[in-house]
Design a protein around this motif. Structure first.
Motif, PDB file in Angstrom:
ATOM      1  N   LEU A  29      10.023 -25.023  84.643  1.00  0.00           N
ATOM      2  CA  LEU A  29       9.163 -24.448  83.617  1.00  0.00           C
ATOM      3  C   LEU A  29       9.650 -24.695  82.196  1.00  0.00           C
ATOM      4  O   LEU A  29       8.907 -24.492  81.246  1.00  0.00           O
ATOM      5  N   ALA A  42       3.975 -19.308  81.784  1.00  0.00           N
ATOM      6  CA  ALA A  42       4.353 -20.572  81.139  1.00  0.00           C
ATOM      7  C   ALA A  42       3.143 -21.479  80.956  1.00  0.00           C
ATOM      8  O   ALA A  42       3.045 -22.194  79.948  1.00  0.00           O
ATOM      9  N   LEU A  92      11.959 -22.923  80.694  1.00  0.00           N
ATOM     10  CA  LEU A  92      12.227 -21.611  80.103  1.00  0.00           C
ATOM     11  C   LEU A  92      13.693 -21.241  80.272  1.00  0.00           C
ATOM     12  O   LEU A  92      14.279 -21.479  81.324  1.00  0.00           O
TER      13      LEU A  92
END
Length: 149
Positions: free
Chosen positions: A76, A49, A78
């Motif tokens: 993150l 990331a 994500l």
């Protein structure tokens, strides 16, 4: 950008890899077999990331469930999608997203040094994987492409 995170285990080691949708290696992490998948994924996904800011979606193996999904989303940014095998499947079936990583491992096994685990340290094993992937990518670059009419 979609990426896949999967592990492969041999001789007391696990290889955690992140590849893009073309099957090109973005990151690899070698761990001892007794290291948990989710713990290794925390470290590896943090590195990925940080290096790849446009990364938004990660497809992961069923071994990466649990708190990893919440961690990736909150810390993150994500989204982690888990690729699971359905209960009604019989025999050996490669799942649609997972075949990308399986193909990477098949390419890596063409490197003689990676067929058997000769490396004593995980850092040297990771380096050999990067070296093998570099050779594969350079072969793809220099391969003659058919002319378009």
């Amino acid at each position: 950008m979609k990426d896949t995170l999967v592990r492969a285990q041999d001789n007391g080691r696990k290889r955690h890899v992140v590849v893009d949708t073309l099957g090109l290696l973005l990151a690899v992490m070698g761990t001892a077999a007794d290291t948990g998948d989710r713990l290794a994924a925390h470290v590896l996904l943090r590195q990925v990331a940080d290096a790849h800011h446009q990364l938004a979606l990660v497809w992961a193996d069923g071994g990466y469930t649990g708190s990893l999904i919440e961690y990736c989303l909150t810390v993150l940014g994500l989204v982690v999608g888990i690729v699971k095998r359905s209960d009604d499947m019989r025999g050996f079936v490669v799942l649609p997203k997972r075949w990308i990583v399986e193909r990477l491992f098949a390419h890596l096994m063409r490197s003689r040094r990676l067929v058997r685990d000769f490396e004593r340290r995980t850092s040297s094993a990771e380096s050999m994987i990067y070296w093998s992937m570099t050779m594969l990518m350079t072969r793809r670059l220099v391969r003659p492409h058919p002319r378009r009419a």
